[in-house]
Write an enzyme that holds these catalytic residues in place. Structure first.
Site, PDB file in Angstrom:
ATOM      1  CG  HIS A   1      -1.761   1.195   1.417  1.00 18.38           C
ATOM      2  ND1 HIS A   1      -3.101   1.217   1.078  1.00 18.38           N
ATOM      3  CD2 HIS A   1      -1.481   2.445   1.888  1.00 18.38           C
ATOM      4  CE1 HIS A   1      -3.594   2.423   1.330  1.00 18.38           C
ATOM      5  NE2 HIS A   1      -2.634   3.183   1.833  1.00 18.38           N
ATOM      6  CD  GLU A   2       1.754   3.680   3.751  1.00 17.20           C
ATOM      7  OE1 GLU A   2       2.026   4.740   3.144  1.00 17.20           O
ATOM      8  OE2 GLU A   2       0.732   3.550   4.450  1.00 17.20           O
TER       9      GLU A   2
ATOM     10  CG  HIS B   1       0.539   6.456  -0.674  1.00 22.78           C
ATOM     11  ND1 HIS B   1      -0.530   7.064  -1.289  1.00 22.78           N
ATOM     12  CD2 HIS B   1       0.049   5.914   0.483  1.00 22.78           C
ATOM     13  CE1 HIS B   1      -1.618   6.906  -0.545  1.00 22.78           C
ATOM     14  NE2 HIS B   1      -1.296   6.206   0.527  1.00 22.78           N
TER      15      HIS B   1
ATOM     16  CG  HIS C   1       0.464   8.897  -7.092  1.00 20.79           C
ATOM     17  ND1 HIS C   1      -0.657   9.253  -6.385  1.00 20.79           N
ATOM     18  CD2 HIS C   1       0.350   9.525  -8.286  1.00 20.79           C
ATOM     19  CE1 HIS C   1      -1.412  10.062  -7.125  1.00 20.79           C
ATOM     20  NE2 HIS C   1      -0.821  10.244  -8.277  1.00 20.79           N
TER      21      HIS C   1
END
Length: 708
Positions: A491-492, A495, A498
Site C-alpha cells: 500500500h505505502e 504512494h 505515485h
C-alpha cells in the site's frame, strides 16, 4: 494555507535538497558504483556492508548540508524566507503569462522544501533537539504563509493572469489548472474580502489550527477510573496508577466480553473539554467556509475532488448503505450466533463485539494464523517482489544506495534509488521501516521534496519517506512480515510510486499532491496486487527451506478477508456519514452526541451505548474533515481499475504503461475524474462505484469448493 496547500493537500508530508542524478549509462540507465540489489539491503547478511558504508563526506539530513545539526533548521528557514521575499517581488512585477505560474510554484517550492522536511522530522527524528527545531521551523514558516495568504498585491498578480482571456487560452491545461488551484487557495483564506473580514478569516484559520492540534491530542488521552468500580478479575488488563486504572484504548481483540465492554464504556466516556473543542472546531470551520462564500465546510472541502460536492457523497453513501444492508444483517446474525455459543448468558450483539467476533469467525472458518504465513514473507523477499512487479509492469527497478554520514536519522534507514530502464534515475525513497522508541506507530508516506521542472531545464527529483513499524531481524531470522504488514508495505509503496511517476512540471501538484479521494487509489490498487497469487508466487518463499507459499494458503487468506466484510464496510459508511453531517448545515440540529446516536442506529445498526461519545476519539475529523468518504471512493476506483485492467494479467506491460500515462503521471495537475475516465475509457457513475465495492464482497466459488 495557499503557498503550502500543494505540500499538504493529500498526505502527511516532509524536504530534501536537490539530490543530483547519477551518470547515465548505455540505454539511458543511470549507473552508480554504490547501488545494491534491493532485497540485499534488507537481508541480515548484507546489512553490515551498507551500514558500514555511511562514510566519506559529512552531510546533513536528506543530503541538505545545513541540517547536520538542529541549529541548521534556522539557517534553512532563513534561506527559504529570503528566497520567498525575492520571489514575491518578482511575482508582483511580472506581466501576466506562464512565468507568473512558474514563480508562484517556485515560491511554494521554497517554503515546502523546509516545511515538509520539518513536518517529517518533528515526528520521526529520534533526537529531541532535532524534533524541537523542526517544530519551531514549522511554526515560523506557517506564520509567513499566513502573511502571504493575505498579501493583496501578490494575489492581484495572479488575478491579472486569470482575467486575461488571451493569455489564459494560450496556456496548456496543467498550467491553467495550477493557476486556478493557487487562486482557490488564496480565496479559501478570504483574500477577496474587505480588510475586516479578511482579518476575521485569518483569525479563524489560526484558531482552527490550534483546535485541530488540541482535539487530536485529546483523541489519544487515556481515561481514568477508580479501580474498585471494576471487578477484581479484569483489573490486570488495565494500567494501574495508585487507586486508579488507566484505560487507553478499546481492547477490541480481548476474548473477555467484560473487558471489552468496560474498555468501551470507560474509554468513550465523554470528556467535557474535548466536547467543547469539537463543537468549536465544527462551528469555526463552518464560519470560515461561509465567510469565504461556501454554504457549508463540506462544500468548501470537496471543491476539486472526484466527488465534487457533498450531495454526490451523500448519494454514494446512501446507495452503498442500501446495497450493504442485507449482507450486513447476515454478518451481524453470524456474529450473534458465535457470541451465543461462547457466552450464552449475554448474547446481544453490541458495538464492542463487532471487531472481536468477526475475527473469531474468520479464524474458525479459514484458520488464518499469521504465524503460518510470516516465514514466507521475509522483508528482503517482499522488496524483491515489489521490484519484480514494478520492473515487469513499469520498467522500473529499485536499488539500495549507500548513504553519506549524517544523511539519515537512524542507522537502519535504507535509501532506495528508483531507476527507469530508459529514463534513468526518477527519485529516491528513504525506507524508515523498523520500530524504535518514540517512533509513531503509524504506516505513512511523506513527500519530502516534490518533483518539478527547474528553470534551468533539469528535473528536481522527488524524495519521499516510507515509514512502517516492522520488527527488527533476530540472530536466527530476517525480519518476517505478517500478511497484514506485507499488504501495508505494498500500500505505502503505491504512494511512493505515485510520487516517483507523478512527474509534473509544477511541484504544487506533484505525485500525491492531488485531491484526497484520488490520492488513495494507487495505494489501494497495490493491495489487489498483494492479494493475487500470481504476484505473491513470484516472491513468497520460506526463508529457511525456499519452499513457495502454497496456492490454497493465499486463496484462504483472500477469502478470509470477506468474512463479515459487509459489516466492516457498513461501519466505514457510518463514520463517513457522520463526518458529512458534522460538516454540513449549521447550526447542527442536535448535539454531536445525539447526531452520533441517530446516525449509528440508522446507518450502522448496532445500538448506541448511553454515556459514550465515540466522536471525541474520531481523530480523522482533523486531517479528513468532510473527506472521510475518500477511502471508500478510492477503493471503488481501485477495484474497477484492477478488474478491468489487471485482473486478467497483473504483469501486463501495456496496461502498466497506460496506468502510468493516464493516472500516475499527472499528480494533481489534471481533474481526478478525467484521469479515471482515461484509464477505464468510460465515465463511472455513483452506481458503478457502489457496484465495484459490493462485488468485492462476493465469495470466490473456486476457493469455497476447494476448502469444502
Amino acid at each position: 494555507s495557499a503557498m503550502l496547500a500543494g505540500c499538504r493537500r493529500a498526505l502527511p508530508a516532509a524536504l530534501g535538497r536537490a539530490l543530483r542524478g547519477q551518470a547515465v549509462g548505455p540505454g539511458g540507465r543511470a549507473v552508480s558504483t554504490s547501488w545494491y540489489p534491493v532485497g540485499a539491503a534488507f537481508d541480515v547478511k548484507q546489512q553490515q556492508q551498507l551500514r558500514g558504508s555511511a562514510a566519506g563526506r559529512e552531510t546533513g539530513l536528506f543530503g541538505v548540508p545545513e541540517l547536520s545539526c538542529p541549529e541548521g533548521f534556522q539557517e534553512a528557514q532563513d534561506k527559504a524566507l529570503q528566497e520567498s521575499e525575492q520571489l514575491v517581488r518578482k511575482a508582483c512585477s511580472t506581466p501576466p503569462g506562464p512565468e507568473t505560474v512558474m514563480i508562484f510554484d517556485q515560491l511554494s517550492d521554497a517554503l515546502c522544501r523546509v516545511a515538509d522536511l520539518a513536518d517529517f522530522v518533528k515526528i520521526a527524528h529520534p533526537d529531541f533537539a532535532f524534533r524541537e527545531a523542526a517544530e519551531e521551523a514549522c511554526r515560523n514558516i506557517g506564520t509567513v504563509v499566513e502573511k502571504l495568504n493575505t498579501d493583496v498585491e501578490l494575489c492581484q498578480s495572479l488575478r491579472r493572469l486569470l482575467a486575461d482571456e488571451v493569455v489564459m487560452s494560450s496556456l496548456d491545461p496543467e498550467t491553467r489548472r495550477v493557476a486556478e488551484l493557487f487562486m482557490f487557495d488564496f480565496e479559501i483564506s478570504g483574500i477577496h474580502l474587505d480588510e475586516e473580514k479578511r482579518k476575521k478569516a485569518v483569525n479563524l484559520n489560526v484558531r482552527i489550527l490550534d483546535l485541530c492540534n488540541e482535539f487530536l491530542t485529546g483523541t489519544h488521552l487515556p481515561n481514568k477510573i477508580d479501580k474498585h468500580v471494576l471487578p477484581e478479575h479484569i483489573r490486570y488488563n488495565f494500567t494501574a496508577e495508585g487507586n486508579y486504572l488507566q484505560v487507553a484504548g478499546l481492547h477490541a481483540d480481548c476474548p473477555d466480553d467484560l473487558v471489552r465492554e468496560a474498555a468501551y464504556k470507560i474509554f468513550l466516556y465523554p470528556n467535557a473539554e474535548q466536547l467543547t473543542r469539537l463543537e468549536e472546531l465544527l462551528a469555526s470551520r463552518n464560519s470560515l467556509a461561509q465567510l469565504v462564500g461556501y454554504d457549508t465546510f463540506a462544500h468548501r472541502a470537496l471543491q476539486g475532488t472526484m466527488a465534487k460536492n457533498p450531495e454526490t457523497v451523500t448519494q454514494f453513501l446512501e446507495k452503498l448503505s442500501d446495497q450493504l444492508s442485507k449482507r450486513t444483517q447476515k454478518d451481524f446474525e453470524m456474529m450473534t450466533k458465535m457470541k451465543m455459543k461462547l457466552n450464552p448468558q449475554n448474547s446481544k450483539l453490541m458495538p464492542w463485539d463487532h471487531p472481536y467476533y468477526s475475527g473469531v469467525l474468520r479464524a474458525e472458518r479459514y484458520n488464518i494464523d499469521p504465524g503460518l504465513y510470516c516465514p514466507f514473507f521475509s522483508l528482503g523477499a517482499c522488496m524483491e517482489g515489489l521490484n519484480s512487479l514494478f520492473s515487469r509492469l513499469l520498467g522500473i527497478c529499485l536499488y539500495a544506495e549507500q548513504t553519506q554520514r549524517g544523511e539519515i536519522w537512524s542507522e537502519d534507514v535504507r535509501k532506495l534509488a528508483v531507476v527507469h530502464e530508459t529514463e534513468g534515475l526518477l527519485g529516491y525513497i528513504y525506507c524508515d521501516f523498523f520500530q524504535r522508541p518514540d517512533k509513531p506507530h503509524q504506516d505513512c508516506h511523506f513527500t519530502v521534496r516534490g518533483g518539478r521542472l527547474r528553470e534551468n531545464g533539469e528535473y528536481q527529483l522527488p524524495v519521499v519517506v516510507l515509514m512502517l513499524s516492522l520488527p527488527h531481524s533476530t540472530r536466527g531470522a530476517p525480519t518476517l512480515l505478517s500478511p497484514g504488514m506485507m499488504e501495508n508495505l505494498f500500500h505505502e509503496m503505491g504512494h511512493a510510486m505515485h510520487s516517483m511517476l507523478g512527474r509534473t512540471r509544477y511541484q504544487h501538484v506533484t505525485g500525491t499532491r492531488c485531491p484526497t479521494d484520488f490520492a488513495e487509489v494507487p495505494s489501494i490498487l497495490m493491495e489487489y496486487f498483494a492479494n493475487d497469487y500470481r504476484v505473491v508466487n513470484q516472491f513468497a518463499r520460506h526463508y529457511k527451506t525456499g519452499q513457495p507459499l502454497p496456492k490454497n494458503m493465499v486463496s484462504r487468506l483472500c477469502e478470509s478477508k470477506k468474512v463479515c466484510a459487509a459489516a466492516d464496510m457498513q461501519l466505514q459508511v457510518f463514520y463517513a456519514a457522520l463526518d458529512q453531517i458534522y460538516h454540513g448545515k449549521h447550526p447542527l440540529k442536535m448535539s454531536t452526541t445525539e447526531i452520533l446516536k441517530e446516525t449509528q442506529e440508522k446507518v450502522y445498526g448496532l445500538p448506541y451505548v448511553p454515556n459514550t461519545a465515540w466522536q471525541l476519539r474520531f481523530s480523522h475529523l482533523v486531517g479528513y474533515g468532510a473527506k472521510y468518504y475518500s477511502y471508500l471512493m478510492s477503493r471503488a476506483v481501485a477495484s474497477m481499475v484492477w478488474k478491468q485492467c489487471f485482473a486478467q494479467d497483473p504483469f501486463d506491460r501495456a496496461m502498466g504503461e497506460r496506468y502510468r500515462r493516464e493516472m500516475l503521471a499527472h499528480g494533481g495537475g489534471k481533474e481526478p475524474i478525467l484521469m479515471v475516465q482515461g484509464m477505464l475509457q468510460k465515465s463511472p457513475s455513483v452506481e458503478d462505484f457502489v457496484d465495484a465495492l459490493v462485488s468485492d464482497l462476493d465469495q470466490d466459488f473456486e476457493t469455497f469448493i476447494m476448502d469444502s
